[in-house]
Design a protein around this motif. Structure first.
Motif, PDB file in Angstrom:
ATOM      1  N   ASP A 168      69.442  51.897  53.861  1.00  0.00           N
ATOM      2  CA  ASP A 168      69.039  53.168  54.452  1.00  0.00           C
ATOM      3  C   ASP A 168      70.257  53.866  55.067  1.00  0.00           C
ATOM      4  N   ALA A 169      70.605  55.015  54.529  1.00  0.00           N
ATOM      5  CA  ALA A 169      71.768  55.752  55.037  1.00  0.00           C
ATOM      6  C   ALA A 169      71.596  56.130  56.501  1.00  0.00           C
ATOM      7  N   ASP A 170      70.387  56.526  56.911  1.00  0.00           N
ATOM      8  CA  ASP A 170      70.163  56.891  58.319  1.00  0.00           C
ATOM      9  C   ASP A 170      70.474  55.733  59.252  1.00  0.00           C
ATOM     10  N   TRP A 171      70.011  54.541  58.893  1.00  0.00           N
ATOM     11  CA  TRP A 171      70.288  53.363  59.725  1.00  0.00           C
ATOM     12  C   TRP A 171      71.796  53.162  59.854  1.00  0.00           C
TER      13      TRP A 171
ATOM     14  N   GLN B  38      56.355  54.941  76.449  1.00  0.00           N
ATOM     15  CA  GLN B  38      54.945  54.834  76.844  1.00  0.00           C
ATOM     16  C   GLN B  38      54.137  53.932  75.922  1.00  0.00           C
ATOM     17  N   SER B  39      54.717  53.561  74.790  1.00  0.00           N
ATOM     18  CA  SER B  39      53.984  52.692  73.866  1.00  0.00           C
ATOM     19  C   SER B  39      54.721  51.361  73.749  1.00  0.00           C
ATOM     20  N   PRO B  40      53.982  50.285  73.511  1.00  0.00           N
ATOM     21  CA  PRO B  40      54.613  48.959  73.419  1.00  0.00           C
ATOM     22  C   PRO B  40      55.604  48.896  72.253  1.00  0.00           C
ATOM     23  N   GLN B  41      56.772  48.377  72.519  1.00  0.00           N
ATOM     24  CA  GLN B  41      57.823  48.322  71.508  1.00  0.00           C
ATOM     25  C   GLN B  41      57.386  47.535  70.274  1.00  0.00           C
ATOM     26  N   GLU B  42      56.546  46.541  70.443  1.00  0.00           N
ATOM     27  CA  GLU B  42      56.105  45.757  69.290  1.00  0.00           C
ATOM     28  C   GLU B  42      55.241  46.576  68.330  1.00  0.00           C
ATOM     29  N   GLN B  43      54.795  47.750  68.760  1.00  0.00           N
ATOM     30  CA  GLN B  43      54.018  48.630  67.882  1.00  0.00           C
ATOM     31  C   GLN B  43      54.880  49.697  67.208  1.00  0.00           C
ATOM     32  N   TRP B  44      56.147  49.733  67.542  1.00  0.00           N
ATOM     33  CA  TRP B  44      57.016  50.743  66.955  1.00  0.00           C
ATOM     34  C   TRP B  44      57.255  50.452  65.483  1.00  0.00           C
ATOM     35  N   SER B  45      57.240  51.490  64.691  1.00  0.00           N
ATOM     36  CA  SER B  45      57.581  51.376  63.277  1.00  0.00           C
ATOM     37  C   SER B  45      59.106  51.409  63.141  1.00  0.00           C
ATOM     38  N   TYR B  46      59.561  51.163  61.950  1.00  0.00           N
ATOM     39  CA  TYR B  46      60.992  51.232  61.643  1.00  0.00           C
ATOM     40  C   TYR B  46      61.547  52.605  62.019  1.00  0.00           C
ATOM     41  N   GLU B  47      60.837  53.660  61.632  1.00  0.00           N
ATOM     42  CA  GLU B  47      61.280  55.028  61.938  1.00  0.00           C
ATOM     43  C   GLU B  47      61.368  55.270  63.444  1.00  0.00           C
TER      44      GLU B  47
ATOM     45  N   GLN C 167      79.250  52.544  54.134  1.00  0.00           N
ATOM     46  CA  GLN C 167      78.010  52.118  53.472  1.00  0.00           C
ATOM     47  C   GLN C 167      77.038  53.299  53.362  1.00  0.00           C
ATOM     48  N   ALA C 168      76.955  54.115  54.404  1.00  0.00           N
ATOM     49  CA  ALA C 168      76.094  55.305  54.347  1.00  0.00           C
ATOM     50  C   ALA C 168      76.544  56.220  53.212  1.00  0.00           C
ATOM     51  N   ASN C 169      77.861  56.384  53.065  1.00  0.00           N
ATOM     52  CA  ASN C 169      78.398  57.214  51.986  1.00  0.00           C
ATOM     53  C   ASN C 169      78.101  56.630  50.614  1.00  0.00           C
ATOM     54  N   THR C 170      78.013  55.321  50.535  1.00  0.00           N
ATOM     55  CA  THR C 170      77.663  54.668  49.270  1.00  0.00           C
ATOM     56  C   THR C 170      76.222  54.998  48.887  1.00  0.00           C
ATOM     57  N   ILE C 171      75.367  55.088  49.903  1.00  0.00           N
ATOM     58  CA  ILE C 171      73.950  55.361  49.660  1.00  0.00           C
ATOM     59  C   ILE C 171      73.711  56.843  49.375  1.00  0.00           C
ATOM     60  N   ILE C 172      74.320  57.696  50.210  1.00  0.00           N
ATOM     61  CA  ILE C 172      74.231  59.152  50.016  1.00  0.00           C
ATOM     62  C   ILE C 172      75.655  59.700  50.063  1.00  0.00           C
ATOM     63  N   ALA C 173      76.173  60.042  48.925  1.00  0.00           N
ATOM     64  CA  ALA C 173      77.566  60.470  48.809  1.00  0.00           C
ATOM     65  C   ALA C 173      77.892  61.609  49.774  1.00  0.00           C
ATOM     66  N   GLY C 174      78.941  61.391  50.560  1.00  0.00           N
ATOM     67  CA  GLY C 174      79.454  62.423  51.446  1.00  0.00           C
ATOM     68  C   GLY C 174      78.767  62.568  52.784  1.00  0.00           C
ATOM     69  N   CYS C 175      77.703  61.823  53.026  1.00  0.00           N
ATOM     70  CA  CYS C 175      76.937  62.036  54.271  1.00  0.00           C
ATOM     71  C   CYS C 175      77.695  61.604  55.523  1.00  0.00           C
ATOM     72  N   ALA C 176      78.718  60.774  55.374  1.00  0.00           N
ATOM     73  CA  ALA C 176      79.449  60.291  56.551  1.00  0.00           C
ATOM     74  C   ALA C 176      80.930  60.649  56.488  1.00  0.00           C
ATOM     75  N   ASP C 177      81.282  61.630  55.685  1.00  0.00           N
ATOM     76  CA  ASP C 177      82.695  61.998  55.548  1.00  0.00           C
ATOM     77  C   ASP C 177      83.328  62.393  56.880  1.00  0.00           C
TER      78      ASP C 177
END
Length: 127
Positions: A80-83, A32-41, A106-116
């Motif tokens: 960013d581990a989430d990305w 419902q909102s224009p994509q160009e207004q979307w934040s990174y999150e 790479q996610a595991n490098t940023i936050i150890a164990g998050c993608a095991d």
């Protein structure tokens, strides 16, 4: 001009929806909102929703759509581990197994164990 108050309010509403994992409402709200207004999150949340919903009603591959969308913020996502976690999942669903493993590592490098768990699964496909 981007209305930052609107963005903050939308992000607050999305935070509540993320807690309940209500991806249908998240997708609907963001559409419902224009994509160009979307934040990174917002881009991350929408890509995650596309990945979970696997909705082909608009005749586009949701994984491909999420992949392209995530590429638009790759510069911010590199640390960013989430990305990386979302990109790993989307890449896996697109059968880009080597790329999925790279993002999970790479996610595991940023936050150890998050993608095991991802790495355990993805390594079975990445031969």
């Amino acid at each position: 001009m981007i209305d930052m108050q609107y963005i903050y309010e939308l992000e607050a509403e999305l935070d509540v929806m993320k807690l309940s994992e209500n991806y249908i409402e998240i997708k609907s709200l963001l559409q419902q909102s224009p994509q160009e207004q979307w934040s990174y999150e917002m881009i991350l949340v929408y890509a995650r929703a596309l990945n979970y919903l696997q909705d082909y009603s608009d005749q586009t591959d949701p994984f491909e759509q999420a992949y392209v969308l995530l590429q638009t913020v790759a510069d911010k996502g590199t640390s960013d581990a989430d990305w990386h976690l979302i990109m790993a999942s989307v890449s896996f669903n697109l059968q880009l197994y080597a790329e999925a493993v790279q993002h999970a590592e790479q996610a595991n490098t940023i936050i150890a164990g998050c993608a095991d768990d991802m790495l355990e699964l993805y390594s079975q496909y990445n031969d």
